[in-house]
Every structure is written in C-alpha cells, then in structure tokens.
Write an enzyme that holds these catalytic residues in place. Structure first.
Site, PDB file in Angstrom:
ATOM      1  CD  GLU A 162     -42.504   1.433   1.331  1.00 46.84           C
ATOM      2  OE1 GLU A 162     -43.289   0.738   0.647  1.00 46.84           O
ATOM      3  OE2 GLU A 162     -41.285   1.442   1.141  1.00 46.84           O
ATOM      4  CB  CYS A 212     -49.850  -2.189   3.794  1.00 47.56           C
ATOM      5  SG  CYS A 212     -48.380  -2.580   4.742  1.00 47.56           S
TER       6      CYS A 212
END
Ligand code: NAD
Length: 487
Positions: A252, A286
C-alpha cells in the site's frame, strides 16, 4: 532526558539489546523521545528464526485459541490507551484526537480480525469424476510487516492482525520515525498477555540498517509473505524483490487523492470534508485530499466556507494543548518537500489564499488557487497541509483532472444526487471512492487498497485473510477417476 526508555527490541518472546542505538525524536521540538535499539542483519535473522520455530504450534492451535489471544490483545491495548495516545502525540507529532482515533481503530481491527477467523476457509467444488473436491486455505508461515510513521499503530495492526489470527507468525519492522507507536508498543502488549514466544517479533532499526534488515525480511527463505505500507519509491523495490523470490506481498503506497465538490453538494458538509481531508494530521495521510476540485458554479460560496473553517485550525505542539490540531511535520525532509512545492507553485503563478508560512517543522494550513498541471503540487504527493483548489465545469472534466496522476488510492465526491456520485466514482481510477465523504476512510472489514502506483493487494476483512493464507486444492477419489489401462 528521554520521555521513554524501551526494554530493547522483541524477539523470541524476549527483550533483546542491539549492539547500538539510534535516537527517536519528538518532531515538535527535536528533543530525544527515546533511544531505540538499532537491530542489524543478525538480529533480523534471529527474529525470523524465532517466528519460524513458533509457527507450527501457533498454526496448529484451535482457531478459537488464536481468537482468544486477539481479544486479550485488544483488551490490553484498551488498558494502555492513554499511553498510546501520549506516544502518538510525542513520538509522532499527532493531535490528541488523532491518538484517540488510532486507539479506537486498533480495537476495531482486533475485533474484525477475530471475527474474520470464524469465516469460511474454503469451498466445495463440483468434480467431473465424482471426487470430493475442495479448495481450502491454510496459514503460510512467517509474515514480514513493514510499516510507515504517519499512522503507525493503526497501519502496523491493520497489516499484522489478520495474518496473525489466521495462524501465521509475524516479524514487524516499524518505521525508524515511530518505532514505539508502530512496533514496541505492540511488543509490550504481547509480552503482557503471554503470547507464545516467537509468534510476534518486533525488530527496530535505523535508516543505516534498514536496507540489510529489509532485504532479510523479504529474502529469508522462512519468510513466506510481505506486508508493506509506505512510499511508492520504497514499495516498488520491495515488490520487485518479493517478485524475484516469488513471494506474496501486499503493498500500500502513496496517493494524490481528489475530493470533487459538485454544484449540487451540501456546501457546509463539503467544506468540512475538505478541511478534514486536507489538514487532518497535517495532511500526512496517504488518503489526504491533494486535489480539491470545485464546480465553478459554487466555487465562491464554497471557498468562503472552506477558508473560514481552515483559518480556525490551531498550529502548535500537540503535547502542550489538545487544541493544537495541526502539529509538526514528522521531519525536516517532509518540510523541505512541502517548501519546495509551495515555492514552485507560487513561482508558476499560484495564489496563497490562506496560510503559506513555515516555522521550523510547523506548516500553516495552506490553501492554493491558480493551480496548473506543470506545478509540482499538481503532480507529486505533497504529504503536508496544503490544499490545491482547482475549479471545473463538467463532471467529465473533474474525472479527467482527478485521474491525471500516476496514483490511484482513494477519492471523494460531494453531491446530493447519489446516482451522479456513483457515476463519477465509476470513472475514477482509484481503489476506493467515497460519496459524500472525504477520501480519508478506513474500516477494517472493507477492502482497503489502491490502483495504479498506489499499490497492489487489499487489506481488511476476508481480503486480509486471503492475502496471507495459501489456497490448496484437495480431492478425495471415490471410484470415478479412470486411469488409462496402458498404465
Ligand atoms: P517509506 O517508504 O520511507 O518507509 C516505509 C517503511 O519502509 C519504513 O518502515 C521504512 O523504514 C521502511 N524502509 C525504507 N527503506 C527500506 C528498504 N530498503 N527495505 C525495507 N524497508 C524499508 O514511507 P514513510 O515515509 O514511512 O511513509 C510515508 C509514505 O507512506 C507516503 O508516501 C504515504 O502516502 C504512504 N502511505 C501509504 C498508505 C496506504 O495505505 N496506501 C498508508 C500510509 C502511508
């Protein structure tokens, strides 16, 4: 004076000392928060060996015993909640409310992982030759977990909880910026609940040792899978090395997420979502809003509301006041990235509508307009409290601007027309999309992950269980399978 004295790193159920230490700084003032053991290659090897030795017995436990450990783990985290919140503030520079969020999220992750352990572990398949034919999953072995600093406790737990309850053993390497919140805190929890030795190991190391330790966490033959959350640059190298060794990985990475505000949006809600999405944890998430796309018809009233909300956010040391919602950036490197992007944008014609000042590691919530595609702030992940606002005329144009990035993590759409929201979401090249919410969303039973350069694989729920279990095909022959008589 340090705030906290760790017991060492945690391997084979023991606290161990490395041959040297590194300083873990409080980003608010640069003071030393803790001196951390700087594990090296041989420490990593022995942690992996401990995890490998613990694997057969852990995998052989009734799954309900592993669930019991997970629930004890959750209860102990709850008991240590205030310690974690203080550490999120002091080690990570996070606002008090962010610490509460991480503490709450850990509970949900543990519950979701415990619940997922009760799910199916296979399927019965039809067989052309009348066999009993089934697919079933089993744990793989040692799983390496490498986590970032920005939401360190949540992102470490999200990665290890599901593989652990599925019967794998873990070697966790937290970020050198947050080795306590992202790693040693969990080692203390495992120690306190009496998790069998070697099932969960935490190897802390500095950037000097990360290459050697990191490579070992991928290449060691006992390691069967790798969970990584971090930057796209490092994630690419991890995925390439895992690929070379034919190992499963879930990666990720970064994002450049858009929030699209349509002309029929509830403007108060949209302004709050933009404010939260852009500035929560100083934009160091993020899924932070990194492109705020606003329909030209409601641009003026939306901007008034957005700027008024953002102007109220207080900047300061999170440990000094719970009202300091905007703490420091994690390190000078991040500050320099933000500074470079701001200077580049202004030099190319952007206007600063709010903020723009940088004082040490503190960056004011900053709203930019007059954005053009040649600007760094349009192209690159910023990871700071900067909201570039771009007006649009049609939904197709908004989709095109949102998709104009190598990243594809999350996105948000504000509209009172759900059908319109769904059709915009369908056009967005992101792993996740949230209608009438910001891109910043995470629920532990949902498939979390990105498209394009934002990653490969999904965490959460059954997706988290499937990642790090091996699917096998098993059959039982019952007289229907004929072998050629020549044999
Ligand atoms: P980073 O890539 O610098 O570091 C992440 C982890 O990788 C750290 O533990 C670091 O020590 C380790 N690492 C660094 N070099 C390594 C190597 N050669 N081998 C093995 N491990 C190595 O990222 P960061 O600065 O800690 O985190 C910020 C980045 O993470 C941002 O880009 C952000 O968008 C991304 N992020 C993504 C998600 C997501 O779910 N997609 C969540 C949070 C953060």
């Amino acid at each position: 004076m340090t705030y906290f004295t760790p017991n060492g790193f945690y391997s084979g159920g023991q606290w161990r000392r490395a041959s040297r230490k590194f300083s873990d700084l409080n980003p608010a003032d640069g003071s030393i928060w803790a001196e951390i053991d700087d594990a090296d290659l041989s420490d990593a090897k022995s942690a992996i060996a401990s995890a490998q030795a613990a694997f057969p017995a852990w995998a052989a436990l009734p799954f309900t015993d592993r669930v019991d450990y997970m629930l004890k783990f959750a209860a102990e985290i709850e008991r240590r909640r205030d310690d974690l919140i203080k550490a999120v503030q002091g080690e990570g520079g996070g606002w008090f409310g962010k610490g509460i969020h991480e503490a709450n999220a850990l509970q949900e992750i543990c519950k979701a992982a415990a619940g997922a352990a009760y799910g199916n572990i296979g399927e019965i398949l039809p067989s052309a030759s009348g066999k009993m034919s089934f697919a079933m999953r089993r744990p793989m072995g040692v799983i390496s977990v490498i986590s970032p600093w920005n939401v360190p406790a949540l992102l470490s737990a999200r990665q290890f909880a599901f593989p652990l309850v599925a019967g794998n053993t873990i070697v966790l390497k937290p970020s050198e910026e947050t080795p306590y919140c992202g790693g040693l805190f969990f080692a203390e929890i495992c120690d306190a609940i009496g998790l069998p030795a070697g099932v969960f190991n935490v190897v802390t190391c500095s950037r000097d040792n990360v290459m050697a330790v990191g490579d070992e966490l991928i290449e060691n033959p006992a390691v069967k899978g790798i969970c990584f959350t971090g930057s796209t640059a490092v994630g690419r190298t991890i995925a390439a090395k895992a690929g070379a060794h034919l190992k499963k990985c879930c990666i990720e990475l970064g994002g450049k997420d858009a929030l699209i505000v349509c002309d029929d949006a509830d403007l108060d809600r949209a302004a709050q979502l933009a404010n939260f999405g852009s500035f929560m944890h100083q934009g160091q998430i993020c899924m932070s809003v990194e492109k705020l796309l606003v329909h030209e018809k409601i641009y003026e009233p939306f901007m008034k509301k957005f700027i008024a909300r953002a102007a109220k956010l207080k900047v300061g040391d999170p440990l000094k006041s719970n009202d300091n919602v905007i703490g420091p950036l994690i390190n000078d490197k991040q500050v320099n990235i933000v500074r470079e992007q701001l200077e580049d944008a202004v030099a190319k014609g952007a206007r600063i509508e709010l903020g723009g000042k940088i004082n040490g590691r503190y960056v004011e919530p900053t709203i930019l307009t007059g954005i053009t595609p040649d600007m760094l702030v349009y192209q690159n992940e910023t990871f700071g409290p900067v909201a570039p606002v771009i007006p649009f005329r049609t939904d197709a144009e908004a989709i095109a601007i949102a998709n104009d990035t190598p990243y594809g993590l999350s996105s948000g759409v504000c509209t009172t027309n759900e059908q319109r929201g769904l059709s915009i979401a369908e056009g967005l090249q992101t792993g996740m999309s949230h209608i009438n919410c910001s891109p910043v969303n995470d629920e532990p039973n949902a498939p979390f992950g990105g498209a394009k350069s934002s990653g490969v694989g999904r965490y959460g729920g059954r997706w988290g269980m499937e990642n790090f279990t091996e699917t096998r095909w098993i059959t039982v022959e019952r007289g229907g399978k004929k072998i050629p008589p020549a044999f």
